[in-house]
Design an enzyme around this catalytic site. Structure first.
Site, PDB file in Angstrom:
ATOM      1  N   TYR A   1      -1.203  -0.943  10.210  1.00  0.00           N
ATOM      2  CA  TYR A   1      -1.232  -1.784   8.904  1.00  0.00           C
ATOM      3  C   TYR A   1       0.055  -0.518   8.262  1.00  0.00           C
ATOM      4  O   TYR A   1       0.351  -1.349   7.241  1.00  0.00           O
ATOM      5  CB  TYR A   1      -2.674  -0.936   8.890  1.00  0.00           C
ATOM      6  CG  TYR A   1      -2.584  -0.592   6.831  1.00  0.00           C
ATOM      7  CD1 TYR A   1      -3.260  -1.858   6.511  1.00  0.00           C
ATOM      8  CD2 TYR A   1      -2.961   0.116   5.785  1.00  0.00           C
ATOM      9  CE1 TYR A   1      -3.497  -2.281   4.878  1.00  0.00           C
ATOM     10  CE2 TYR A   1      -2.943  -0.029   5.133  1.00  0.00           C
ATOM     11  CZ  TYR A   1      -3.687  -1.578   4.645  1.00  0.00           C
ATOM     12  OH  TYR A   1      -4.505  -1.366   2.781  1.00  0.00           O
ATOM     13  N   ALA A   2       0.393   0.586   7.891  1.00  0.00           N
ATOM     14  CA  ALA A   2       1.886   0.701   7.617  1.00  0.00           C
ATOM     15  C   ALA A   2       2.978   0.011   7.887  1.00  0.00           C
ATOM     16  O   ALA A   2       3.880  -0.085   6.916  1.00  0.00           O
ATOM     17  CB  ALA A   2       1.822   2.020   7.887  1.00  0.00           C
ATOM     18  N   ALA A   3       2.673  -0.349   8.752  1.00  0.00           N
ATOM     19  CA  ALA A   3       4.294  -0.959   9.764  1.00  0.00           C
ATOM     20  C   ALA A   3       4.356  -2.248   8.512  1.00  0.00           C
ATOM     21  O   ALA A   3       4.949  -2.711   8.001  1.00  0.00           O
ATOM     22  CB  ALA A   3       4.474  -1.914  10.662  1.00  0.00           C
ATOM     23  N   SER A   4       3.087  -3.264   8.762  1.00  0.00           N
ATOM     24  CA  SER A   4       2.564  -4.277   7.545  1.00  0.00           C
ATOM     25  C   SER A   4       2.910  -3.636   6.546  1.00  0.00           C
ATOM     26  O   SER A   4       3.677  -5.166   4.957  1.00  0.00           O
ATOM     27  CB  SER A   4       1.458  -4.664   7.786  1.00  0.00           C
ATOM     28  OG  SER A   4       0.614  -4.544   7.285  1.00  0.00           O
TER      29      SER A   4
ATOM     30  N   ILE B   1      -7.960   2.880  -3.679  1.00  0.00           N
ATOM     31  CA  ILE B   1      -9.321   1.998  -4.800  1.00  0.00           C
ATOM     32  C   ILE B   1     -10.494   1.704  -4.308  1.00  0.00           C
ATOM     33  O   ILE B   1     -10.079   1.348  -3.342  1.00  0.00           O
ATOM     34  CB  ILE B   1      -8.318   0.744  -4.940  1.00  0.00           C
ATOM     35  CG1 ILE B   1      -6.452   0.710  -5.088  1.00  0.00           C
ATOM     36  CG2 ILE B   1      -8.741  -0.247  -6.119  1.00  0.00           C
ATOM     37  CD1 ILE B   1      -6.223   1.548  -6.782  1.00  0.00           C
TER      38      ILE B   1
ATOM     39  N   SER C   1       0.961  -0.767   0.013  1.00  0.00           N
ATOM     40  CA  SER C   1      -0.330   0.063  -0.215  1.00  0.00           C
ATOM     41  C   SER C   1       1.035   1.289   0.175  1.00  0.00           C
ATOM     42  O   SER C   1       2.047   1.222   0.381  1.00  0.00           O
ATOM     43  CB  SER C   1      -0.831  -0.269   1.381  1.00  0.00           C
ATOM     44  OG  SER C   1      -1.201   1.658   1.157  1.00  0.00           O
TER      45      SER C   1
HETATM   46  N1  LIG Z   1      -8.784  -0.665  -1.394  1.00  0.00           N
HETATM   47  C1  LIG Z   1      -7.646   0.311  -1.026  1.00  0.00           C
HETATM   48  O1  LIG Z   1      -7.772   1.837  -1.580  1.00  0.00           O
HETATM   49  C2  LIG Z   1      -6.455  -0.493  -0.988  1.00  0.00           C
HETATM   50  C3  LIG Z   1      -5.408   0.779  -0.959  1.00  0.00           C
HETATM   51  C4  LIG Z   1      -3.877   0.296  -0.491  1.00  0.00           C
HETATM   52  C5  LIG Z   1      -3.890  -1.334  -1.194  1.00  0.00           C
HETATM   53  N2  LIG Z   1      -4.932  -1.985  -0.564  1.00  0.00           N
HETATM   54  C6  LIG Z   1      -4.589  -3.285  -0.176  1.00  0.00           C
HETATM   55  O2  LIG Z   1      -4.898  -3.997  -1.052  1.00  0.00           O
HETATM   56  C7  LIG Z   1      -5.354  -5.754  -1.338  1.00  0.00           C
HETATM   57  C8  LIG Z   1      -7.002  -6.379  -1.122  1.00  0.00           C
HETATM   58  O3  LIG Z   1      -7.591  -5.514  -0.881  1.00  0.00           O
HETATM   59  P1  LIG Z   1      -9.316  -4.677  -0.703  1.00  0.00           P
HETATM   60  O4  LIG Z   1      -9.447  -3.482  -0.672  1.00  0.00           O
HETATM   61  O5  LIG Z   1      -9.489  -5.744  -2.047  1.00  0.00           O
HETATM   62  O6  LIG Z   1     -10.263  -5.576   0.495  1.00  0.00           O
HETATM   63  P2  LIG Z   1     -11.360  -6.301   0.398  1.00  0.00           P
HETATM   64  O7  LIG Z   1     -11.972  -6.396  -0.545  1.00  0.00           O
HETATM   65  O8  LIG Z   1     -12.019  -5.843   2.037  1.00  0.00           O
HETATM   66  O9  LIG Z   1     -10.612  -7.623   0.326  1.00  0.00           O
HETATM   67  C9  LIG Z   1      -9.711  -8.650   1.670  1.00  0.00           C
HETATM   68  C10 LIG Z   1      -9.436  -9.793   1.099  1.00  0.00           C
HETATM   69  O10 LIG Z   1      -8.536 -10.284   2.589  1.00  0.00           O
HETATM   70  C11 LIG Z   1      -8.880 -11.567   2.319  1.00  0.00           C
HETATM   71  N3  LIG Z   1      -8.712 -11.695   3.790  1.00  0.00           N
HETATM   72  C12 LIG Z   1      -8.369 -10.706   4.604  1.00  0.00           C
HETATM   73  N4  LIG Z   1      -8.656 -11.547   6.199  1.00  0.00           N
HETATM   74  C13 LIG Z   1      -8.067 -12.723   5.704  1.00  0.00           C
HETATM   75  C14 LIG Z   1      -8.003 -14.147   6.611  1.00  0.00           C
HETATM   76  N5  LIG Z   1      -7.233 -14.120   8.046  1.00  0.00           N
HETATM   77  N6  LIG Z   1      -7.397 -14.973   5.942  1.00  0.00           N
HETATM   78  C15 LIG Z   1      -7.693 -15.356   4.544  1.00  0.00           C
HETATM   79  N7  LIG Z   1      -8.048 -14.075   3.963  1.00  0.00           N
HETATM   80  C16 LIG Z   1      -8.593 -12.836   4.447  1.00  0.00           C
HETATM   81  C17 LIG Z   1     -10.970 -11.561   2.538  1.00  0.00           C
HETATM   82  O11 LIG Z   1     -10.927 -13.141   2.129  1.00  0.00           O
HETATM   83  P3  LIG Z   1     -12.471 -13.401   3.008  1.00  0.00           P
HETATM   84  O12 LIG Z   1     -13.333 -12.340   2.996  1.00  0.00           O
HETATM   85  O13 LIG Z   1     -13.302 -14.234   2.319  1.00  0.00           O
HETATM   86  O14 LIG Z   1     -11.588 -13.486   4.439  1.00  0.00           O
HETATM   87  C18 LIG Z   1     -10.773 -10.457   0.817  1.00  0.00           C
HETATM   88  O15 LIG Z   1     -10.850 -10.892  -0.476  1.00  0.00           O
HETATM   89  C19 LIG Z   1      -4.616  -5.927   0.976  1.00  0.00           C
HETATM   90  O16 LIG Z   1      -3.547  -6.332   0.648  1.00  0.00           O
HETATM   91  C20 LIG Z   1      -5.148  -4.033   1.167  1.00  0.00           C
HETATM   92  O17 LIG Z   1      -4.026  -4.346   2.511  1.00  0.00           O
HETATM   93  C21 LIG Z   1      -5.992  -1.603  -1.173  1.00  0.00           C
END
Ligand SMILES: NC(=O)c1ccc[n+]([C@@H]2O[C@H](COP(=O)([O-])OP(=O)(O)OC[C@H]3O[C@@H](n4cnc5c(N)ncnc54)[C@H](OP(=O)(O)O)[C@@H]3O)[C@@H](O)[C@H]2O)c1
Lengths: 78, 245
Positions: free
Chosen positions: B152-155, B185, B139
């Site tokens: 989150y930022a640390a991770s 996003i 991110s």
């Molecule tokens: N959206 C943004 O603006 C943004 C910005 C920067 C980075 N990101 C990164 O992009 C990635 C995807 O995010 P997204 O926006 O698509 O979010 P999202 O729609 O909330 O999706 C998160 C996903 O992570 C899975 N997940 C969460 N905890 C889990 C666990 N304990 N075990 C297995 N799966 C788990 C969820 O699956 P289940 O619900 O099926 O468990 C879900 O598929 C993340 O790493 C996020 O940090 C997002």
């Protein structure tokens, strides 16, 4: 060389692509056979599969020569 | 360009906005995909929609033993494993003064430790076959920091550091390791923001809008492709210009 030693040698020759004559017990993987540290990890993984043994990470670090590998696996197989 | 036929890809977080788009895009380029997440029904539905070359591999990334087993499981289902996209992630936001240790631990475990375990388990096969693509969705805040997101930022910063180290270790084996750093996003993760927060964010994005999951997916397709073979240890920012780093 024993059968086990021959199998170890074969893996080393194939993986490092070296002259079989150089693969003797006192040969060091890194100094004599041109391996890098990742090669050693990969060799250990190949030994684990070939001989069906578990080589723990700290033991893997002590395997520096072809002889070390042969001795370690021989001990495990006892 | 960017043909992925014959390649097998494991995507975590495939039930989410970005992961679903990545899985669809890799599949669209010809890859076989293994879809992972906790919600099995959603995974089945996506696999059904994709049709051929799609498998499901449910896994709770909080269970690290299950994470260790996931790459093998996926490889068996697909008949190989060439691409791993570590995309699943969670947020547990709060000011650090108020942050409970559990909020820290959970975010580090799911975002960072699961990435470590997943990449490690996938590497054996990749180094042996002399081909691999590991892609981690980090991110922008992993680079810039963000109030309320210390955990989150640390991770995410941890993912970037691990990626660089691992990339250096396995580059000679034709295995590349890269991060994608999305900005904002439009997904469920950002859907939780209120209008005021959204407005504040948009004012900082030169592109004037949030990105779409497909924007991130296109970056994943590139990094997974043969064309990106000489790109490793990098972080590709997909953020509409909100941070230029
Ligand atoms: N959206 C943004 O603006 C943004 C910005 C920067 C980075 N990101 C990164 O992009 C990635 C995807 O995010 P997204 O926006 O698509 O979010 P999202 O729609 O909330 O999706 C998160 C996903 O992570 C899975 N997940 C969460 N905890 C889990 C666990 N304990 N075990 C297995 N799966 C788990 C969820 O699956 P289940 O619900 O099926 O468990 C879900 O598929 C993340 O790493 C996020 O940090 C997002």
């Amino acid at each position: 060389m024993s059968d086990l030693a021959e199998r170890v040698k074969k893996i080393v020759v194939e993986h490092l692509d070296v002259d079989p004559a150089k693969v003797e017990p006192k040969a060091s993987f890194i100094d004599d056979l041109g391996a890098d540290s990742l090669d050693i990890v990969e060799l250990v993984m190949a030994f684990e599969e070939e001989f069906d043994v578990e080589i723990p990470d700290d033991a893997a670090e002590t395997i520096q020569t072809v002889g070390d590998a042969i001795n370690f696996i021989t001990e495990q197989k006892k | 360009m960017f043909d992925l036929s014959g390649k097998c890809a494991l995507v975590t977080g495939a039930t989410g906005g970005i992961g679903g788009a990545i899985a669809r895009a890799l599949h669209g380029q010809g890859a076989t995909v293994a879809l992972s997440g906790r919600q099995a029904e959603k995974l089945e539905a996506l696999a059904g929609e994709l049709g051929e070359r799609a498998h499901v591999a449910p896994c709770d990334l909080g269970d690290l033993d299950a994470v260790d087993a996931l790459p093998k499981q996926a490889a068996e289902a697909m008949g190989g494993l060439h691409i791993v996209v570590s995309n699943a992630g969670v947020t547990r936001d709060g000011l650090m003064l108020m942050m409970k240790p559990e909020m820290w631990d959970e975010v580090i475990r799911v975002n960072l430790t699961a990435y470590f375990r997943l990449a490690k388990a996938a590497l054996r096969g990749m180094t042996r076959q002399r081909f691999g693509r590991i892609i981690a969705v980090a991110s922008v805040v992993g680079v810039t920091g963000n109030p309320g997101q210390a955990n989150y930022a640390a991770s995410k910063a941890g993912m970037i550091g691990m990626t660089k180290s691992l990339a250096a270790e396995v580059a000679s084996r034709n295995v590349t390791v890269n991060c994608i750093a999305p900005g904002f996003i439009a997904t469920a993760m950002t859907g939780a923001l209120n209008d005021q927060q959204k407005e504040a964010i948009l004012s900082k994005i030169p592109a004037g809008e949030m990105g779409a999951p497909e924007d991130v997916a296109a970056a994943a397709v590139y990094l997974a492709s043969e064309e990106a073979r000489y790109v490793t240890g990098q972080t590709l920012h997909v953020n509409g210009g909100m941070a230029m780093i």
